[in-house]
Design an enzyme around this catalytic site. Structure first.
Site, mmCIF file in Angstrom:
data_model
loop_
_atom_site.group_PDB
_atom_site.id
_atom_site.type_symbol
_atom_site.label_atom_id
_atom_site.label_comp_id
_atom_site.label_asym_id
_atom_site.label_seq_id
_atom_site.Cartn_x
_atom_site.Cartn_y
_atom_site.Cartn_z
ATOM 1 N N TYR A 226 20.026 -16.362 11.384
ATOM 2 C CA TYR A 226 20.010 -17.737 10.892
ATOM 3 C C TYR A 226 18.693 -18.434 11.218
ATOM 4 C CZ TYR A 226 20.827 -19.696 15.574
ATOM 5 O OH TYR A 226 20.706 -20.075 16.894
ATOM 6 N N LEU B 218 13.786 -16.496 22.447
ATOM 7 C CA LEU B 218 13.545 -16.741 21.026
ATOM 8 C C LEU B 218 12.106 -17.228 20.855
ATOM 9 C CD1 LEU B 218 15.143 -16.998 18.267
ATOM 10 C CD2 LEU B 218 15.112 -19.450 18.727
ATOM 11 N N LYS C 257 16.975 -14.153 15.952
ATOM 12 C CA LYS C 257 17.836 -15.346 15.838
ATOM 13 C C LYS C 257 19.144 -14.902 15.180
ATOM 14 C CE LYS C 257 17.202 -20.319 15.055
ATOM 15 N NZ LYS C 257 17.620 -20.841 16.330
ATOM 16 N N GLU D 79 15.226 -19.259 29.159
ATOM 17 C CA GLU D 79 15.100 -20.437 28.275
ATOM 18 C C GLU D 79 16.399 -21.230 28.358
ATOM 19 O OE1 GLU D 79 14.745 -19.138 24.167
ATOM 20 O OE2 GLU D 79 16.107 -17.479 24.521
#
Ligand code: PLP
Length: 277
Positions: free
Chosen positions: A32, A201, A144, A177
């Site tokens: 996505y 990411l 992702k 993260e």
């Protein structure tokens, strides 16, 4: 006869709407993107498209016409007439009866939503709290992918603690993260963040934050940090497409700096907004 059941209703497998057989549901077999517009213009469209192409290639979904995706995104955006919009879309490998092996002839499914972005100016002024949570994700966090269960669990734990996001800590005690954001610290005149690789990411916001940091004369250190290191930072902040830069004033219940938006974070927010004008 092959049967399916939707709540109490029995349905023949051949009558089932394809969405029930989407591999995205069975396996999270899809990828996505989330992009946004500022004042009627989509920001960093090509950067998002490039990341989307990389995600598709990494999970071997082929045959997607990226130009068609671009056209669909623009068409939906123009139709929605939302100045500050959040554009979400995903592509799954396709629909088929559940089987780990995929059939190379499947037609990928595309789905998109557009909604208004809430104003985050108060959050930018006041800052947010973050909690910590174990990073339980897989070894390809650079993709992702639709598999977001570890992120969802971390984010809900944060919400229960009154926090905006959870900062993920890997097995060696290093921060990777946020569960839905990139993470940054400022030490003196240096900005530190996790290096790109398979554990994070490749955040689009991160890319522009680094550019903004250079513009305002901050040094850049792309190295992971521990929780005790983060607690000693002068300033902390998060980066995410829908809100760009959000100051962090409390980390794992402890105050950061003066528990207000730091001086460099403020400058970075201003510099970032120059890119979006
Ligand atoms: N890291 C994770 C796990 C995310 O989910 C997100 C955004 O949703 C980010 C980082 C920030 O990425 P971007 O700046 O591209 O929105």
């Amino acid at each position: 006869m092959q049967l399916a059941m939707i709540d109490d209703k029995l349905v023949g497998m051949d009558e089932l709407a394809p969405c029930y057989l989407d591999r995205g549901i069975f396996f999270g077999d899809g990828v996505y993107e989330v992009m946004r517009s500022y004042n009627g213009r989509i920001f960093a469209l090509e950067e998002h498209m490039e990341r989307f192409a990389n995600s598709l290639a990494a999970i071997e979904i082929s045959g997607v016409d990226l130009n068609q995706v671009r056209v669909r995104v623009k068409k939906a955006f123009e139709s929605a007439k939302i100045e500050n919009a959040k554009i979400y879309f995903h592509i799954t490998r396709g629909s088929a009866p559940r089987n780990h092996n995929w059939d190379g002839n499947l037609k990928p499914n595309f789905f998109l939503t557009i909604s208004e972005i809430e104003d985050s100016s108060k959050m930018k002024e006041e800052g947010v709290s973050v909690s910590i949570y174990p990073d339980m994700r897989w070894k390809r966090c650079d993709i992702k992918s639709l598999n977001l269960l570890p992120n969802v669990l971390a984010h809900n734990d944060a919400a229960r603690k009154g926090c905006f996001d959870a900062i993920l800590i890997n097995d060696t005690g290093l921060i990777t993260e946020g569960s839905s954001s990139a993470f940054f610290a400022i030490f003196g005149k240096k900005l530190q963040t996790t290096p790109l690789g398979t554990s994070v990411l490749p955040s689009i916001t991160r890319k522009f934050v680094l550019k903004a940091a250079k513009n305002i004369g901050l040094g850049i250190i792309e190295e992971s940090m521990t929780v005790p290191m983060a607690l000693c930072a002068d300033e902390l902040f998060l980066g995410v497409t829908t809100k760009d830069i959000i100051p962090v004033i409390r980390f794992d219940e402890r105050k950061i700096g003066t528990a207000t938006c730091g001086r460099y974070t403020k400058q970075l927010i201003e510099e970032f907004h120059r890119f979006t004008e």
